[in-house]
Design an enzyme around this catalytic site. Sequence first.
Site, PDB file in Angstrom:
ATOM      1  N   CYS A  16       6.682   1.068  -4.586  1.00 32.18           N
ATOM      2  CA  CYS A  16       6.064  -0.249  -4.352  1.00 32.18           C
ATOM      3  C   CYS A  16       5.785  -0.500  -2.875  1.00 32.18           C
ATOM      4  O   CYS A  16       4.899  -1.273  -2.533  1.00 32.18           O
ATOM      5  CB  CYS A  16       6.947  -1.368  -4.879  1.00 32.18           C
ATOM      6  SG  CYS A  16       6.901  -1.487  -6.655  1.00 32.18           S
ATOM      7  N   VAL A  17       6.581   0.086  -1.996  1.00 33.48           N
ATOM      8  CA  VAL A  17       6.399  -0.176  -0.564  1.00 33.48           C
ATOM      9  C   VAL A  17       6.042   1.120   0.165  1.00 33.48           C
ATOM     10  O   VAL A  17       6.746   2.086   0.079  1.00 33.48           O
ATOM     11  CB  VAL A  17       7.678  -0.751   0.067  1.00 33.48           C
ATOM     12  CG1 VAL A  17       7.417  -1.120   1.521  1.00 33.48           C
ATOM     13  CG2 VAL A  17       8.137  -1.967  -0.695  1.00 33.48           C
TER      14      VAL A  17
END
Lengths: 104, 177
Positions: free
Chosen positions: A103-104
């Site tokens: 996600c990051v």
Amino acid sequence: MPTTMIAGRPIDVNDEGFLSSYDQWDEKLGAELAKLIGIDMTEAHWAPIRFLRSDYPARGETATLRRASTVGGFAIKDLFELFPGKPAKKMAYIAGLPKPKGCV
Amino acid sequence: MTDTLIVPTFDEPATEAAGRKLVIICSKGNLDMAYPGLILGAAALGEGIETHLFFTFWGLDMITTSRMENLKFTMLGNTAMHLTQAPKMPIPALMGSIPGMTGVATKMMRKQIADLEIPTVPEMLEQITQMGGHLWACRMSFDMMKLNEADLYEEVEAVISASDFMEISEGAQIIFI
């Protein structure tokens, strides 16, 4: 799993066009892939691509922008300049790797 | 085998040129409520979407330098508490009020976040600004909490009023957290 002709040879890709076989890739093909999405490769472009390629085999997933920055040492700003808009996905495509999952 | 060239479409429809714009309103100062906005904001920027984060009320703690590193997670009022070690075992709500429990729960959550290699709140904000994201503080909350501009994270662009917010958010998709 579709196959597509790139640079005169058959390449396995997924439905979106990302390469699905790590070993079918070489830098010549990477340069062709880059051209297809409107990027002319320079040494500055190659450095993060090489990092992604070397990072992938042990982890089995493509490095995110965060990882390219913290582990690879590339400034996120520079990656946005080199691969405008969606750097993580564009780099993964050129490097012949799947889209990053993190996600990051 | 196909002769058609299959190439991903990177530059549509989510590019800035296509006008997609996202505003995330961060109104909470709890550790668990800080992350949704930060993660979504970073993801949007990674997709080439113009992204603004607006911090209001308790969300101001996320950009107040003396507090941003110490956001906390409390079990109080949270009915979705489970221990990963024993997911079926209910945790009595009362446990959340035991002195020190918020500290323990915060520590556990921080570790879970770090184990996933998710950055801390200040690191997330730094990444968001490096990716071209915009940070704004809410004027009313800022005044109410008697803050000074020097108290805020340096990358915050300005303390803005509700009507400024309306200008900034024109045409944007809005997420309220």
